[in-house]
Design an enzyme around this catalytic site. Structure first.
Site, PDB file in Angstrom:
ATOM      1  N   GLY A  71       0.811  -1.212   0.000  1.00 14.43           N
ATOM      2  CA  GLY A  71       0.000   0.000   0.000  1.00 14.43           C
ATOM      3  C   GLY A  71       0.843   1.261   0.000  1.00 14.43           C
ATOM      4  CB  SER A  72       3.795   2.348   2.012  1.00 14.06           C
ATOM      5  OG  SER A  72       3.204   2.073   3.254  1.00 14.06           O
ATOM      6  CD  GLN A 179      -6.732  -0.305   7.784  1.00 14.93           C
ATOM      7  OE1 GLN A 179      -7.526  -1.224   7.969  1.00 14.93           O
ATOM      8  NE2 GLN A 179      -5.505  -0.336   8.272  1.00 14.93           N
ATOM      9  CB  SER A 199      -2.215  -2.931   1.118  1.00 15.12           C
ATOM     10  OG  SER A 199      -1.187  -3.695   1.665  1.00 15.12           O
ATOM     11  CB  ALA A 200      -2.608  -8.457  -0.769  1.00 17.24           C
ATOM     12  CB  THR A 237      11.298  -9.634 -12.609  1.00 21.24           C
ATOM     13  OG1 THR A 237      12.268  -9.514 -13.642  1.00 21.24           O
ATOM     14  CG2 THR A 237      10.937 -11.094 -12.409  1.00 21.24           C
ATOM     15  CB  CYS A 325       3.669   3.135  11.200  1.00 21.73           C
ATOM     16  SG  CYS A 325       2.400   2.619  10.103  1.00 21.73           S
TER      17      CYS A 325
HETATM   18  C1  LIG Z   1      -4.833   3.689   5.547  1.00 19.34           C
HETATM   19  C2  LIG Z   1      -3.539   3.011   5.238  1.00 19.34           C
HETATM   20  N1  LIG Z   1      -2.832   3.422   4.179  1.00 19.34           N
HETATM   21  C3  LIG Z   1      -1.660   2.858   3.838  1.00 19.34           C
HETATM   22  C4  LIG Z   1      -1.137   1.804   4.568  1.00 19.34           C
HETATM   23  C5  LIG Z   1       0.161   1.197   4.142  1.00 19.34           C
HETATM   24  O1  LIG Z   1      -0.037  -0.064   3.558  1.00 19.34           O
HETATM   25  P1  LIG Z   1       1.151  -1.138   3.533  1.00 19.34           P
HETATM   26  O2  LIG Z   1       1.248  -1.680   4.933  1.00 19.34           O
HETATM   27  O3  LIG Z   1       0.704  -2.189   2.582  1.00 19.34           O
HETATM   28  O4  LIG Z   1       2.369  -0.433   3.086  1.00 19.34           O
HETATM   29  C6  LIG Z   1      -1.817   1.352   5.703  1.00 19.34           C
HETATM   30  C7  LIG Z   1      -1.237   0.279   6.542  1.00 19.34           C
HETATM   31  O5  LIG Z   1      -1.439   0.238   7.739  1.00 19.34           O
HETATM   32  C8  LIG Z   1      -3.062   1.957   6.038  1.00 19.34           C
HETATM   33  O6  LIG Z   1      -3.754   1.574   7.097  1.00 19.34           O
END
Ligand SMILES: Cc1ncc(COP(=O)(O)O)c(C=O)c1O
Length: 382
Positions: A71-72, A179, A199-200, A237, A325
């Site tokens: 996701g990030s 989320q 994000s999976a 890849t 985090c």
């Molecule tokens: C709202 C939100 N955005 C982004 C992320 C980041 O996703 P990833 O953990 O896959 O990097 C998170 C992860 O906690 C999230 O809750």
């Protein structure tokens, strides 16, 4: 000791049905999809099938999806490319004050590159104020980025209204659906969204794989996401097993969505009711806002969230102070501050996030454990 997992907003357990498909992919269909032989063709087929399945679950087309390393990574890619493509139009970018760190961090980087970063305020429920959004959008921006479900408190942002305002102002709209994807219905054919990150590992898939939806026709000329660019859908890849895992998890989440949502939100309501009625001075954050199926966030004045999490862990319950985090930082949450939470409640925060495998019995025994933990910490409080 039986351990109970109530931290599904941090990550979820990979569904064994997903892990099984991934294992076969890793050990049998392991070719490089860019290779010109049968192994490569098989892997390429699986990758494209995963892309098509993912797109289908979202009301998108396969060409509109790029797999990312989570996701990030999807958010960072989306926002840097939108900023670069939109710079000639405006050097402003618009976020909200309650974004995930991935968005805030990218915003800080864009700030260092000379962009003016505007953070939209939220009300005490955590909802973005639409009048301010409209006013800021009217001044022009390279993009608007908003999260769908706030990951700490679990409240939902008014994304349809924000998307419509962005459209009206001609500002591309990026949605952080990390989320919400797999938990709430998302139909990109009908949502005014130009880019979307998912994000999976938040919907019982593997970690380290995500996807970015890029609406067809969105102008990203000159960026890594332009057709033929470094990060266009067919470059590099790819993580085939990850993509297959993501697609399998999303397909399961989509077909089981209403059943999971009904079950989890019933558990969430039970949790909220039991905590508020049994634990003195407990308060639900964002009580009137629409909220995610599985997330409830409480504050307990005069207590430390970290101490509460540790006590509950010793009793076998995995919960969190806020986002994963932030767990090790002593700073009060930027989200609670933006919501105008009184200082007495800023530190005693607890997020409980329920998932598809939790039960009512677990919720009930948890509330008992929480009450004991709160009472014993209050005895120690000065
Ligand atoms: C709202 C939100 N955005 C982004 C992320 C980041 O996703 P990833 O953990 O896959 O990097 C998170 C992860 O906690 C999230 O809750």
């Amino acid at each position: 000791m039986e351990r109970v997992y109530f931290d599904n907003a941090a990550t979820t357990r990979c569904d064994p049905r997903v892990a099984e498909v991934m294992l076969s992919c890793l050990t049998e269909s392991f070719g490089n999809p860019n290779s010109e032989h049968a192994f490569g063709h098989k892997a390429a087929h699986l990758l494209e099938e995963a892309r098509a399945t993912t797109a289908d679950c979202l009301g998108a087309t396969p060409e509109e999806l790029t797999f990312t390393a989570g996701g990030s990574a999807a958010i960072h890619l989306a926002l840097t490319c939108l900023a670069q493509a939109g710079r000639a139009r405006s050097n402003r970018v618009i976020l909200t004050a309650v974004e995930h760190e991935a968005t805030l961090q990218t915003g800080r980087l864009l700030g260092q590159e000379g962009f003016e970063v505007v953070q939209l305020p939220v009300d005490e429920e955590g909802s973005v104020e639409l009048e301010t959004a409209e006013r800021e959008l009217a001044r022009g921006a390279a993009f608007l980025s908003v999260l769908h479900v706030q990951n700490e408190v679990g409240t939902l942002e008014p994304i349809e209204a924000l998307g419509a305002l962005a459209r009206e102002a001609g500002v591309p709209f990026h949605l952080d659906a990390v989320q919400s994807c797999g938990q709430l219905p998302l139909d990109l054919a009908n949502l005014p969204v130009d880019m979307l990150a998912l994000s999976a590992h938040k919907f019982y898939g593997p970690k380290g794989i995500g996807a970015l939806y890029i609406r067809r026709g969105l102008d990203l000329a000159g960026t890594a996401l332009a057709p033929g660019g470094d990060l266009a859908p067919h470059a590099g890849t790819p993580d085939v097993a990850g993509a297959v895992g993501l697609a399998t998890a999303l397909k399961l989440a989509t077909s089981e969505l209403s059943e999971r949502a009904a079950r989890i939100s019933k558990l969430r309501d039970l949790l909220i009711e039991e905590v508020l009625s049994s634990v003195p001075d407990a308060r639900l954050s964002g009580p009137r806002a629409p909220r995610a199926n599985g997330i409830a966030h409480f504050t307990f004045p005069g207590l430390e969230g970290e101490a509460l999490v540790t006590r509950l862990d010793l009793k076998g319950y995995a919960v969190s102070t806020a986002s994963a985090c932030k767990a090790s930082s002593a700073q009060p949450s930027h989200v609670l501050k933006a919501m105008g939470m009184p200082a007495s409640r800023l530190y005693g925060a607890l997020r409980v996030s329920l998932g598809k495998d939790n039960t009512a019995e677990e919720v009930k025994t948890f509330v008992q454990a929480l009450l004991e933990a709160v009472n014993s910490l209050r005895l120690l409080a000065p």
